[in-house]
Write a protein that holds these residues in place. Structure first.
Motif, PDB file in Angstrom:
ATOM      1  N   GLY A 147      -4.740  -5.188   7.140  1.00  0.00           N
ATOM      2  CA  GLY A 147      -5.106  -4.069   6.282  1.00  0.00           C
ATOM      3  C   GLY A 147      -3.912  -3.231   5.881  1.00  0.00           C
ATOM      4  N   THR A 148      -3.965  -2.709   4.676  1.00  0.00           N
ATOM      5  CA  THR A 148      -2.927  -1.807   4.191  1.00  0.00           C
ATOM      6  C   THR A 148      -3.606  -0.611   3.527  1.00  0.00           C
ATOM      7  N   GLN A 149      -3.118   0.577   3.844  1.00  0.00           N
ATOM      8  CA  GLN A 149      -3.753   1.804   3.369  1.00  0.00           C
ATOM      9  C   GLN A 149      -3.325   2.114   1.944  1.00  0.00           C
ATOM     10  N   GLY A 177       0.822  -1.205   0.000  1.00  0.00           N
ATOM     11  CA  GLY A 177       0.000   0.000   0.000  1.00  0.00           C
ATOM     12  C   GLY A 177       0.854   1.252   0.000  1.00  0.00           C
ATOM     13  N   ARG A 195     -17.195  -2.271   4.367  1.00  0.00           N
ATOM     14  CA  ARG A 195     -16.209  -3.092   3.688  1.00  0.00           C
ATOM     15  C   ARG A 195     -16.864  -3.776   2.493  1.00  0.00           C
ATOM     16  N   ARG A 237     -11.992  -4.017   0.588  1.00  0.00           N
ATOM     17  CA  ARG A 237     -11.555  -2.669   0.936  1.00  0.00           C
ATOM     18  C   ARG A 237     -12.655  -1.956   1.712  1.00  0.00           C
ATOM     19  N   THR A 247      -9.368   5.077  -2.850  1.00  0.00           N
ATOM     20  CA  THR A 247      -8.745   5.264  -1.537  1.00  0.00           C
ATOM     21  C   THR A 247      -9.499   4.470  -0.481  1.00  0.00           C
ATOM     22  N   THR A 281      -3.917   5.246  -0.695  1.00  0.00           N
ATOM     23  CA  THR A 281      -4.421   6.602  -0.842  1.00  0.00           C
ATOM     24  C   THR A 281      -4.099   7.104  -2.238  1.00  0.00           C
ATOM     25  N   VAL A 338      -8.699   1.306   3.002  1.00  0.00           N
ATOM     26  CA  VAL A 338      -7.843   0.281   3.597  1.00  0.00           C
ATOM     27  C   VAL A 338      -8.196  -1.028   2.903  1.00  0.00           C
ATOM     28  N   TYR A 339      -7.184  -1.688   2.396  1.00  0.00           N
ATOM     29  CA  TYR A 339      -7.388  -2.930   1.660  1.00  0.00           C
ATOM     30  C   TYR A 339      -7.012  -4.110   2.564  1.00  0.00           C
ATOM     31  N   TYR A 340      -7.924  -5.077   2.617  1.00  0.00           N
ATOM     32  CA  TYR A 340      -7.746  -6.241   3.479  1.00  0.00           C
ATOM     33  C   TYR A 340      -7.650  -7.521   2.661  1.00  0.00           C
TER      34      TYR A 340
END
Length: 121
Positions: free
Chosen positions: A114-116, A9, A45, A38, A90, A118, A92-94
């Motif tokens: 999770g990874t952000q 991310g 989500r 996400r 944009t 943006t 948070v991807y899980y």
């Protein structure tokens, strides 16, 4: 137990690309599916993309043609290649995996931290 570690991310300008990775480790006998979800600001989500044990993939309509999910069973890794990113991506991807931990039919569901991602306009 199964542990998931996500990476890839970050901050990118609109039109750019990112590649997310998720490595699974632990008591994994067989993957049933691997997926990316996400959650954007103030949103629920949502499923972004999924790949099944047989290699079938599906992506949500809003990312079709831009995002590609792939998996490497030998590395217990699932990827999400994201191209032509838009500010509305944009979130948070899980990472999510559904596995069998042994010969039984019991399936277990696990989530990454999770990874952000943006995307700036």
């Amino acid at each position: 137990q199964v542990q998931l570690v996500e990476s890839g991310g970050g901050l990118v300008q609109a039109g750019g690309s990112l590649r997310l990775s998720c490595v699974a480790s632990g008591s994994i006998f067989r993957f049933n599916h691997m997926a990316w979800y996400r959650q954007g600001p103030g949103k629920q989500r949502e499923l972004v993309a999924v790949i099944t044990r047989g290699g079938r993939t599906n992506t949500t309509d809003s990312v079709k043609g831009r995002f590609t999910i792939s998996g490497d069973n030998a590395k217990n890794t699932v990827y999400l290649q994201m191209n032509s990113l838009k500010p509305e991506d944009t979130a948070v991807y899980y990472c999510n995996v559904n596995v069998n931990r042994d010969w039984s039919r019991t399936a277990y569901n696990y989530w990454g931290q999770g990874t952000q991602v943006t995307v700036s306009s």
